[in-house]
Scaffold this motif. Structure first.
Motif, PDB file in Angstrom:
ATOM      1  N   VAL A   1      83.894 -23.709  46.218  1.00 45.17           N
ATOM      2  CA  VAL A   1      82.485 -24.064  46.361  1.00 45.17           C
ATOM      3  C   VAL A   1      81.675 -23.372  45.265  1.00 45.17           C
ATOM      4  CG1 VAL A   1      80.484 -23.915  47.889  1.00 45.17           C
ATOM      5  CG2 VAL A   1      82.747 -24.320  48.845  1.00 45.17           C
ATOM      6  N   LYS A   2      80.742 -24.105  44.676  1.00 43.58           N
ATOM      7  CA  LYS A   2      79.876 -23.517  43.647  1.00 43.58           C
ATOM      8  C   LYS A   2      78.933 -22.506  44.295  1.00 43.58           C
ATOM      9  CE  LYS A   2      76.523 -24.744  40.047  1.00 43.58           C
ATOM     10  NZ  LYS A   2      75.742 -25.846  39.439  1.00 43.58           N
ATOM     11  N   ARG A   3      78.763 -21.354  43.640  1.00 46.04           N
ATOM     12  CA  ARG A   3      77.858 -20.321  44.131  1.00 46.04           C
ATOM     13  C   ARG A   3      76.968 -19.841  42.995  1.00 46.04           C
ATOM     14  NH1 ARG A   3      82.779 -19.311  46.768  1.00 46.04           N
ATOM     15  NH2 ARG A   3      82.613 -19.046  49.048  1.00 46.04           N
ATOM     16  N   GLU A   4      75.748 -19.441  43.350  1.00 48.42           N
ATOM     17  CA  GLU A   4      74.796 -18.941  42.358  1.00 48.42           C
ATOM     18  C   GLU A   4      73.926 -17.855  42.984  1.00 48.42           C
ATOM     19  OE1 GLU A   4      73.451 -22.518  39.479  1.00 48.42           O
ATOM     20  OE2 GLU A   4      72.883 -22.800  41.576  1.00 48.42           O
ATOM     21  N   ILE A   5      73.442 -16.943  42.153  1.00 47.63           N
ATOM     22  CA  ILE A   5      72.430 -15.983  42.604  1.00 47.63           C
ATOM     23  C   ILE A   5      71.109 -16.736  42.700  1.00 47.63           C
ATOM     24  CG2 ILE A   5      71.120 -13.910  42.016  1.00 47.63           C
ATOM     25  CD1 ILE A   5      73.598 -12.864  40.586  1.00 47.63           C
ATOM     26  N   VAL A   6      70.546 -16.770  43.893  1.00 45.69           N
ATOM     27  CA  VAL A   6      69.298 -17.506  44.083  1.00 45.69           C
ATOM     28  C   VAL A   6      68.083 -16.585  44.059  1.00 45.69           C
ATOM     29  CG1 VAL A   6      70.422 -19.334  45.394  1.00 45.69           C
ATOM     30  CG2 VAL A   6      69.486 -17.365  46.613  1.00 45.69           C
ATOM     31  N   ARG A   7      68.307 -15.274  44.262  1.00 46.98           N
ATOM     32  CA  ARG A   7      67.172 -14.355  44.284  1.00 46.98           C
ATOM     33  C   ARG A   7      67.681 -12.928  44.163  1.00 46.98           C
ATOM     34  NH1 ARG A   7      64.837 -16.582  48.005  1.00 46.98           N
ATOM     35  NH2 ARG A   7      63.206 -17.567  46.795  1.00 46.98           N
ATOM     36  N   VAL A   8      66.945 -12.121  43.407  1.00 43.56           N
ATOM     37  CA  VAL A   8      67.219 -10.684  43.345  1.00 43.56           C
ATOM     38  C   VAL A   8      66.042  -9.979  44.014  1.00 43.56           C
ATOM     39  CG1 VAL A   8      67.634  -8.683  41.895  1.00 43.56           C
ATOM     40  CG2 VAL A   8      68.539 -10.923  41.213  1.00 43.56           C
ATOM     41  N   VAL A   9      66.335  -9.226  45.058  1.00 41.10           N
ATOM     42  CA  VAL A   9      65.291  -8.541  45.819  1.00 41.10           C
ATOM     43  C   VAL A   9      65.368  -7.048  45.508  1.00 41.10           C
ATOM     44  CG1 VAL A   9      64.269  -8.268  48.093  1.00 41.10           C
ATOM     45  CG2 VAL A   9      65.698 -10.242  47.624  1.00 41.10           C
ATOM     46  N   SER A  10      64.217  -6.434  45.335  1.00 43.41           N
ATOM     47  CA  SER A  10      64.160  -4.998  45.060  1.00 43.41           C
ATOM     48  C   SER A  10      62.980  -4.417  45.819  1.00 43.41           C
ATOM     49  CB  SER A  10      64.024  -4.755  43.549  1.00 43.41           C
ATOM     50  OG  SER A  10      62.837  -5.364  43.064  1.00 43.41           O
ATOM     51  N   PRO A  11      62.867  -3.089  45.906  1.00 43.42           N
ATOM     52  CA  PRO A  11      61.748  -2.509  46.670  1.00 43.42           C
ATOM     53  C   PRO A  11      60.389  -3.016  46.216  1.00 43.42           C
ATOM     54  CG  PRO A  11      63.381  -0.823  46.217  1.00 43.42           C
ATOM     55  CD  PRO A  11      63.829  -2.054  45.471  1.00 43.42           C
ATOM     56  N   GLY A  12      60.228  -3.233  44.911  1.00 43.62           N
ATOM     57  CA  GLY A  12      58.942  -3.704  44.396  1.00 43.62           C
ATOM     58  C   GLY A  12      58.810  -5.204  44.370  1.00 43.62           C
ATOM     59  N   MET A  13      59.871  -5.924  44.724  1.00 41.47           N
ATOM     60  CA  MET A  13      59.805  -7.388  44.749  1.00 41.47           C
ATOM     61  C   MET A  13      60.358  -7.931  46.061  1.00 41.47           C
ATOM     62  SD  MET A  13      60.340  -8.982  40.977  1.00 41.47           S
ATOM     63  CE  MET A  13      61.769  -8.059  40.455  1.00 41.47           C
ATOM     64  N   ALA A  14      60.041  -7.231  47.148  1.00 42.29           N
ATOM     65  CA  ALA A  14      60.427  -7.720  48.473  1.00 42.29           C
ATOM     66  C   ALA A  14      59.493  -8.850  48.869  1.00 42.29           C
ATOM     67  CB  ALA A  14      60.356  -6.581  49.489  1.00 42.29           C
ATOM     68  N   TYR A  15      60.001  -9.798  49.637  1.00 44.78           N
ATOM     69  CA  TYR A  15      59.190 -10.952  50.022  1.00 44.78           C
ATOM     70  C   TYR A  15      59.181 -11.184  51.523  1.00 44.78           C
ATOM     71  CZ  TYR A  15      63.745 -13.200  50.471  1.00 44.78           C
ATOM     72  OH  TYR A  15      65.019 -13.497  50.848  1.00 44.78           O
ATOM     73  N   ASP A  16      60.142 -10.594  52.236  1.00 40.54           N
ATOM     74  CA  ASP A  16      60.226 -10.838  53.664  1.00 40.54           C
ATOM     75  C   ASP A  16      59.199  -9.987  54.397  1.00 40.54           C
ATOM     76  OD1 ASP A  16      61.901 -11.998  55.998  1.00 40.54           O
ATOM     77  OD2 ASP A  16      61.738  -9.860  56.451  1.00 40.54           O
ATOM     78  N   SER A  17      58.478 -10.599  55.335  1.00 35.21           N
ATOM     79  CA  SER A  17      57.400  -9.902  56.030  1.00 35.21           C
ATOM     80  C   SER A  17      57.894  -8.681  56.796  1.00 35.21           C
ATOM     81  CB  SER A  17      56.684 -10.859  56.992  1.00 35.21           C
ATOM     82  OG  SER A  17      57.599 -11.422  57.914  1.00 35.21           O
ATOM     83  N   ASP A  18      59.154  -8.699  57.238  1.00 35.27           N
ATOM     84  CA  ASP A  18      59.687  -7.560  57.990  1.00 35.27           C
ATOM     85  C   ASP A  18      59.862  -6.322  57.118  1.00 35.27           C
ATOM     86  OD1 ASP A  18      59.778  -9.066  60.274  1.00 35.27           O
ATOM     87  OD2 ASP A  18      61.871  -9.641  60.043  1.00 35.27           O
TER      88      ASP A  18
END
Length: 704
Positions: free
Chosen positions: A94-111
């Motif tokens: 199955v093809k796989r890709e990095i869809v997002r890189v999350v870091s402390p300064g680029m968090a997006y989840d409200s939790d």
């Protein structure tokens, strides 16, 4: 698979790679060892019997958010790798890709975010000249991008102390050098808890990507000329965000704007801390000034109030514009009550818009947007009754988004699922293809009931039931006592303890039809959902502009509510070099000890009497008296009403404090040396218009 993993891991660089395999995110090698220790999960291995086993650990994808947030809290960057093909129809790997890189300064989840605070990342571009440079501050969760320059590390330290970034990025060739280590040492290691090296070419490619994103020929309209020192660092910030957020159109990113010092009273880290403006970790929130002013109804209003408190205004007209609005709302409680009533329950419009731009929004997020748009006309109607120029300006800048509200109200159901894979997002009546599939799937239960009744009649088995489970699909269940009446055309599927399960050709065709319709319906709803995100994303900048006005309105209404609750009065703002306070009170302490027990104090500074030496025994209230003078001055400059019977406040350009005893043994500085350095710094930066609070200095071991 291992070859694929290796290629993707190289793209992830220093981030921990969460590699999607079925229902799990797996981590391998060093990533697994590090993540298992942080998360407290089992570390296992592949190829255990071989000479070099491969360490691995994993987390379920449906609960991955909690694990990711814990990694972010530990200061780690996380690359999320998804399966981008359907395993059911794919031949081979199955093809796989990095869809997002999350870091402390680029968090997006409200939790993972504090609703009442911005989540800042700072990108630094130090100049070759020591102690100078430019920086860009960005909050991906709201789209904010600001830039500034600094002349001296003291100025950079003051800026970073107010920004409180969760992550700092800088050119990789600079990170780790002696100059970089010296910068950290001078500015303060506490601001560099999470450091991200960024490729050097990000800082030298120019603004073409940014110009293309905002569809402009150049960035001069944003205050960034071709020779501006911050041009490259702003461009690098966009590249860092773009490379990290690989999905989404990022249309929620606001045009870069200068983070100005002009027009604001300057505060440094020490002043903010010593005046207890904001709650500190482990401290009772009621000891902070912010706690007693924060009556905001929305998260974005709380963030704006925090910004207002940390950046007092230095010009009379700007102060009076805010103050007249706060005072008007206090004196017209019916208007204040109506405004706050509409603001109550409004979700975070800034971060909802960001989730749309990042393509992380779910069905309930769109419903929250719909409910915000529903309230905007009423808010505008209430604001028409306001008399202050600022209220009228806010009203004129709020766009009700009637078309967008109608668009969502027509399409979205009243009860929505958490994610698109559950289906049942959209109503009937606006898309013919969807209507057909809804009828087919909704009627499945009634069709099944009819079939069940027919089979009971034809077989004479009154207890016959048609059931469904995810493993076997649809089946006819007959108990052991009725097996003698089973028709010959029934196909035995499975034996159970209480009976047998059967299929019929009619039931198999029904299953194929229903399951196919359900899959088609979910696929169509996901497509229509993406179209809805695109539609909203096109209006991102307008929505964010309205969000900023709502946040300001909420912050001003909060200050009015607090002024009414605590008995604050409007101070007179003057250009004269004076400060007169009648019966002033400490805004936090008076609430902690009780208004009736707090003894009010007066002060009078004039052009001739500009310095006072406060003496007295321990616990006499010296520190309280000094700090309340500073806090009343600060509150007056943010446009708030103040805890005093009356006050005349002359404009100041800086509020500075030197309080208490501390040392920096790790840096070889004694208590006395720290005090001398702080005083030297205050005196270098202050003018005749500065307010200085110096609470004890020069204490030593003398017996005199």
């Amino acid at each position: 698979m291992w070859v694929q993993y290796g290629a993707i891991k190289r793209d992830a660089l220093d981030a921990l790679l969460l590699y999607r395999m079925g229902d799990f995110y797996e981590l391998f090698l060093e990533d697994a060892v590090e993540a298992s220790a942080i998360l407290g999960i089992t570390l296992t291995a592949r190829n255990k019997g071989e000479d070099v086993p491969i360490p691995m650990c994993g987390v379920p994808f449906h609960s991955a958010t909690n694990y990711i947030n814990r990694l972010l809290q530990a200061g780690k960057r996380v690359a999320i790798c998804e399966q981008t093909e359907d395993p059911g129809v794919t031949k081979g790997i199955v093809k796989r890709e990095i869809v997002r890189v999350v870091s402390p300064g680029m968090a997006y989840d409200s939790d993972s975010l504090d609703a009442g605070q911005n989540n800042f990342m700072v990108v630094l571009a130090p100049d070759e000249i020591a102690g100078q440079g430019a920086y860009c501050v960005a909050d991906v969760s709201t789209g904010l991008i600001e830039f500034s320059t600094y002349a001296g590390l003291e100025q950079l330290r003051d800026d970073l102390s107010l920004i409180r970034a969760r992550e700092i990025a800088a050119p990789s060739s600079f990170v780790g050098t002696n100059a970089w280590l010296e910068l950290i040492e001078q500015v303060g290691p506490e601001f560099f808890s999470c450091i991200t090296p960024a490729p050097d070419f990000y800082f030298s490619q120019g603004p073409s990507d940014l110009c293309q994103h905002f569809q402009v020929l150049n960035l001069e309209g944003f205050g960034l000329s071709s020779d501006h020192p911050a041009l490259n660092v702003v461009s690098a910030t966009y590249r860092i965000i773009r490379e990290a957020q690989k999905q989404g159109d990022l249309k929620h990113l606001q045009p870069p704007s200068p983070r100005k010092r002009e027009g604001f009273v300057q505060l440094d880290e020490t002043t903010v801390e010593h005046l207890d403006l904001f709650p500190k970790p482990g401290q009772n929130p009621a000891e902070s000034v912010f706690h007693h002013l924060d009556r905001t109804c929305t998260a974005m209003g709380a963030r704006r109030l925090r910004e207002i408190l940390s950046r007092p205004l230095a010009t009379k007209d700007a102060i009076l514009s805010r103050q007249s609005t706060v005072n008007e709302l206090k004196q017209t409680p019916s208007l204040l009550r109506r405004i706050r009533g509409e603001l109550t329950g409004i979700r975070d419009l800034e971060r909802l818009t960001a989730k749309v731009g990042l393509r992380t929004a779910g069905p309930r997020d769109l419903q929250a947007l719909q409910l915000v748009f529903e309230k905007l006309p009423a808010i505008k109607t209430h604001l028409v009754d306001g008399k202050s120029a600022l209220l009228k300006a806010i009203e004129s800048k709020i766009n009700p988004f009637s078309d967008l509200h109608s668009y969502l109200a027509l399409r979205l159901r009243d009860e929505l699922p958490a994610n698109t894979r559950e289906g049942n997002i959209f109503r009937q009546g606006w898309n013919g293809q969807l209507d057909e599939l809804i009828v087919l799937t909704d009627d499945a239960r009634s069709l099944l009931t009819e079939m069940e009744e027919r089979e009971r009649t034809s077989t004479g088995i009154s207890s016959l039931k048609i059931k469904y489970n995810r493993v076997f699909g649809y089946f006819i269940e007959i108990t052991n006592s009725n097996l003698g009446n089973v028709p010959a055309h029934y196909i035995r599927k499975q034996t159970t303890a209480n009976g047998e399960r059967y299929l019929t050709e009619e039931l198999k065709k029904f299953e194929e039809k229903i399951l196919s319709a359900q899959e088609k319906k979910i696929a169509l709803e996901e497509l229509l959902f993406q179209q809805a995100l695109n539609r909203i994303s096109e209006e991102s900048q307008g929505i964010l502009a309205t969000a900023r006005e709502l946040a300001l309105l909420d912050a001003l209404a909060s200050m009015s509510e607090a002024a009414h609750e605590h008995g604050y009065e409007a101070p007179e703002i003057t250009d004269e070099n004076l400060l007169e306070i009648e019966d002033g009170r400490h805004p936090a302490l008076e609430k902690l000890v009780g208004r009736d027990r707090f003894i009010a104090n007066s002060s009078a500074f004039t052009a001739k009497e500009r310095a006072f030496l406060i003496t007295g025994p321990n616990m006499a209230g010296k520190s309280t008296y000094m700090r309340q003078v500073a806090l009343i001055t600060l509150l007056a400059h943010v446009g708030s009403l103040v805890p005093a019977k009356s006050a005349r406040v002359g404009l100041v350009d800086r509020i500075a404090t030197r309080v208490g005893a501390s040392d920096r043994i790790g840096r070889g500085q004694s208590t006395f040396m720290v005090e001398m350095n702080e005083m030297a710094r205050i005196l270098r930066q202050s003018s005749a218009r500065s307010l200085l609070i110096i609470d004890e200095i020069g204490r030593g071991t003398s017996t005199f």
